[in-house]
Design a protein around this motif. Sequence first.
Motif, PDB file in Angstrom:
ATOM      1  N   HIS A 294      43.219  31.615  60.489  1.00 24.60           N
ATOM      2  CA  HIS A 294      43.284  32.516  59.328  1.00 24.60           C
ATOM      3  C   HIS A 294      44.602  32.336  58.585  1.00 24.60           C
ATOM      4  N   VAL A 295      45.703  32.288  59.332  1.00 25.86           N
ATOM      5  CA  VAL A 295      47.017  32.118  58.709  1.00 25.86           C
ATOM      6  C   VAL A 295      47.070  30.799  57.945  1.00 25.86           C
ATOM      7  N   TYR A 296      46.559  29.732  58.562  1.00 26.22           N
ATOM      8  CA  TYR A 296      46.519  28.426  57.887  1.00 26.22           C
ATOM      9  C   TYR A 296      45.702  28.509  56.596  1.00 26.22           C
ATOM     10  N   GLY A 297      44.547  29.159  56.663  1.00 25.38           N
ATOM     11  CA  GLY A 297      43.702  29.263  55.479  1.00 25.38           C
ATOM     12  C   GLY A 297      44.398  29.983  54.345  1.00 25.38           C
ATOM     13  N   ALA A 298      45.068  31.076  54.654  1.00 22.93           N
ATOM     14  CA  ALA A 298      45.769  31.842  53.619  1.00 22.93           C
ATOM     15  C   ALA A 298      46.900  31.026  53.005  1.00 22.93           C
TER      16      ALA A 298
ATOM     17  N   ASP B  44      47.333  39.606  48.923  1.00 25.05           N
ATOM     18  CA  ASP B  44      46.130  39.190  48.205  1.00 25.05           C
ATOM     19  C   ASP B  44      45.534  37.911  48.803  1.00 25.05           C
ATOM     20  N   PHE B  45      46.387  36.941  49.101  1.00 23.79           N
ATOM     21  CA  PHE B  45      45.891  35.697  49.680  1.00 23.79           C
ATOM     22  C   PHE B  45      45.321  35.926  51.075  1.00 23.79           C
ATOM     23  N   ASP B  46      45.883  36.874  51.801  1.00 21.58           N
ATOM     24  CA  ASP B  46      45.355  37.244  53.109  1.00 21.58           C
ATOM     25  C   ASP B  46      43.911  37.729  52.980  1.00 21.58           C
ATOM     26  N   LYS B  47      43.658  38.573  51.987  1.00 21.83           N
ATOM     27  CA  LYS B  47      42.301  39.091  51.776  1.00 21.83           C
ATOM     28  C   LYS B  47      41.377  38.019  51.190  1.00 21.83           C
ATOM     29  N   LEU B  48      41.923  37.172  50.319  1.00 18.89           N
ATOM     30  CA  LEU B  48      41.094  36.117  49.737  1.00 18.89           C
ATOM     31  C   LEU B  48      40.646  35.138  50.820  1.00 18.89           C
ATOM     32  N   ASP B  49      41.510  34.869  51.780  1.00 20.74           N
ATOM     33  CA  ASP B  49      41.111  34.005  52.890  1.00 20.74           C
ATOM     34  C   ASP B  49      39.928  34.615  53.641  1.00 20.74           C
ATOM     35  N   ALA B  50      39.944  35.916  53.836  1.00 17.49           N
ATOM     36  CA  ALA B  50      38.833  36.581  54.526  1.00 17.49           C
ATOM     37  C   ALA B  50      37.539  36.440  53.737  1.00 17.49           C
ATOM     38  N   VAL B  51      37.641  36.509  52.406  1.00 19.03           N
ATOM     39  CA  VAL B  51      36.451  36.351  51.563  1.00 19.03           C
ATOM     40  C   VAL B  51      35.921  34.926  51.643  1.00 19.03           C
TER      41      VAL B  51
ATOM     42  N   ASN C 214      26.141  44.822  56.172  1.00 17.88           N
ATOM     43  CA  ASN C 214      27.418  44.557  56.828  1.00 17.88           C
ATOM     44  C   ASN C 214      28.178  43.481  56.074  1.00 17.88           C
ATOM     45  N   ARG C 215      27.469  42.458  55.616  1.00 16.35           N
ATOM     46  CA  ARG C 215      28.097  41.379  54.841  1.00 16.35           C
ATOM     47  C   ARG C 215      28.661  41.916  53.534  1.00 16.35           C
ATOM     48  N   ARG C 216      27.873  42.721  52.841  1.00 19.73           N
ATOM     49  CA  ARG C 216      28.327  43.286  51.574  1.00 19.73           C
ATOM     50  C   ARG C 216      29.570  44.152  51.778  1.00 19.73           C
ATOM     51  N   GLN C 217      29.553  44.991  52.800  1.00 11.25           N
ATOM     52  CA  GLN C 217      30.693  45.867  53.058  1.00 11.25           C
ATOM     53  C   GLN C 217      31.950  45.071  53.376  1.00 11.25           C
ATOM     54  N   PHE C 218      31.796  44.015  54.174  1.00  8.91           N
ATOM     55  CA  PHE C 218      32.957  43.204  54.530  1.00  8.91           C
ATOM     56  C   PHE C 218      33.557  42.530  53.306  1.00  8.91           C
ATOM     57  N   VAL C 219      32.721  41.863  52.526  1.00 10.41           N
ATOM     58  CA  VAL C 219      33.230  41.109  51.386  1.00 10.41           C
ATOM     59  C   VAL C 219      33.803  42.037  50.316  1.00 10.41           C
ATOM     60  N   THR C 220      33.057  43.058  49.948  1.00 11.24           N
ATOM     61  CA  THR C 220      33.548  43.951  48.895  1.00 11.24           C
ATOM     62  C   THR C 220      34.785  44.718  49.361  1.00 11.24           C
ATOM     63  N   GLY C 221      34.839  45.064  50.648  1.00 12.10           N
ATOM     64  CA  GLY C 221      36.014  45.760  51.168  1.00 12.10           C
ATOM     65  C   GLY C 221      37.275  44.938  51.060  1.00 12.10           C
ATOM     66  N   ASN C 222      37.152  43.629  51.243  1.00 13.55           N
ATOM     67  CA  ASN C 222      38.308  42.745  51.125  1.00 13.55           C
ATOM     68  C   ASN C 222      38.632  42.413  49.680  1.00 13.55           C
ATOM     69  N   LYS C 223      37.630  42.079  48.892  1.00 14.70           N
ATOM     70  CA  LYS C 223      37.922  41.662  47.513  1.00 14.70           C
ATOM     71  C   LYS C 223      38.436  42.811  46.664  1.00 14.70           C
ATOM     72  N   GLU C 224      38.035  44.033  46.965  1.00 10.49           N
ATOM     73  CA  GLU C 224      38.516  45.172  46.197  1.00 10.49           C
ATOM     74  C   GLU C 224      39.973  45.517  46.508  1.00 10.49           C
ATOM     75  N   ARG C 225      40.509  44.930  47.559  1.00  8.18           N
ATOM     76  CA  ARG C 225      41.917  45.151  47.901  1.00  8.18           C
ATOM     77  C   ARG C 225      42.809  44.047  47.342  1.00  8.18           C
ATOM     78  N   ILE C 226      42.225  43.137  46.579  1.00  9.50           N
ATOM     79  CA  ILE C 226      42.996  42.080  45.922  1.00  9.50           C
ATOM     80  C   ILE C 226      43.452  42.586  44.557  1.00  9.50           C
ATOM     81  N   SER C 227      44.753  42.581  44.328  1.00  8.24           N
ATOM     82  CA  SER C 227      45.319  43.144  43.098  1.00  8.24           C
ATOM     83  C   SER C 227      45.419  42.141  41.958  1.00  8.24           C
ATOM     84  N   ASP C 228      45.767  40.900  42.266  1.00 10.87           N
ATOM     85  CA  ASP C 228      45.966  39.905  41.213  1.00 10.87           C
ATOM     86  C   ASP C 228      44.637  39.605  40.518  1.00 10.87           C
ATOM     87  N   PRO C 229      44.590  39.686  39.187  1.00 17.51           N
ATOM     88  CA  PRO C 229      43.330  39.488  38.455  1.00 17.51           C
ATOM     89  C   PRO C 229      42.687  38.114  38.691  1.00 17.51           C
ATOM     90  N   THR C 230      43.487  37.063  38.726  1.00 18.11           N
ATOM     91  CA  THR C 230      42.932  35.725  38.921  1.00 18.11           C
ATOM     92  C   THR C 230      42.310  35.582  40.305  1.00 18.11           C
TER      93      THR C 230
END
Length: 207
Positions: free
Chosen positions: A49-53, A146-153, A168-184
Motif C-alpha cells: 500500500h505504501v509503495y502504491g501511494a 489524499d494519495f493514501d486514499k487514492l491508492d485504496a481506490v 460493500n464495494r460501493r461503501q468502500f470506494v465512496t468512503g475513500n474517494k469522498e475523503r480526497i480533498s484535491d480536486p484533480t
Amino acid sequence: MVEHALSRDLYSSLDAVVELFATKAIPRIGWVDRQMTSEKQVVESVASHVYGAMLLVDLLSERLTPKLDPKETTQIIRILLYHDIAEAYIGDYRPTDGETKSKEIPAMHRIAALATYQHLPGLAASFSQFQRFETGADRCASLARDFDKLDAVFQALVYANHFPTLDNRRQFVTGNKERISDPTLREIADEIWRRIEKMPLKATAAC
C-alpha cells in the motif's frame, strides 16, 4: 544506559531493519475482512500500500494545480514512507480499533529512537513525518493523505470483482474517494469509481 542497551551486539541496526521489514508481510486488515485472498491472489500488504501511494505521487504530481515541485514531491513521498511504519510493531488495524491506534505513537517514538542508537539517521524524522500525515496541516501533508486514499481506490479497482457485495464495494470506494480533498485527485477517484461500478462481482459474473 538506554544507549548501551540498544547498542549491544544482541540488537543491532540490522535487527532494526528486519523489524521494520515486517510491514512487507503484514496484510491490510480491510482486505482480509473482505476475504480478498485466493490460491492465485495474495492480499495487499501494508508495504505494498505504501509503495502504491508513493508511486502515485511520482506519476501524478505534474497533474496537480499548482504542480508540485521536486522538493514537494520528495516531502510527500517521505511522509507516506513513514505514515504506516508503526504497524511493523502493532500490526494493521481497523478504523474502529482505538486500542491498537493508541499504540501507534509509542511505536513511532521507538522507531525514531533507532536513528540515535542504531546508526539509522533516516529514521530521525520519522516521527515528525508521521505527525504531519496525521494532522494534514500543510499542503504536502494534506496531499499525502489524499494519495493514501487514492491508492485504496486504485486497489479497489484491482479487487473490484472480489468484494463480498456490491453495497460493500460501493461503501468502500465512496468512503475513500469522498475523503480526497484535491480536486484533480478526486476526479481521478471518480473516474475509477465509474469503471468499478460497471464491473460484476465474481459470484455474479456468469449471470
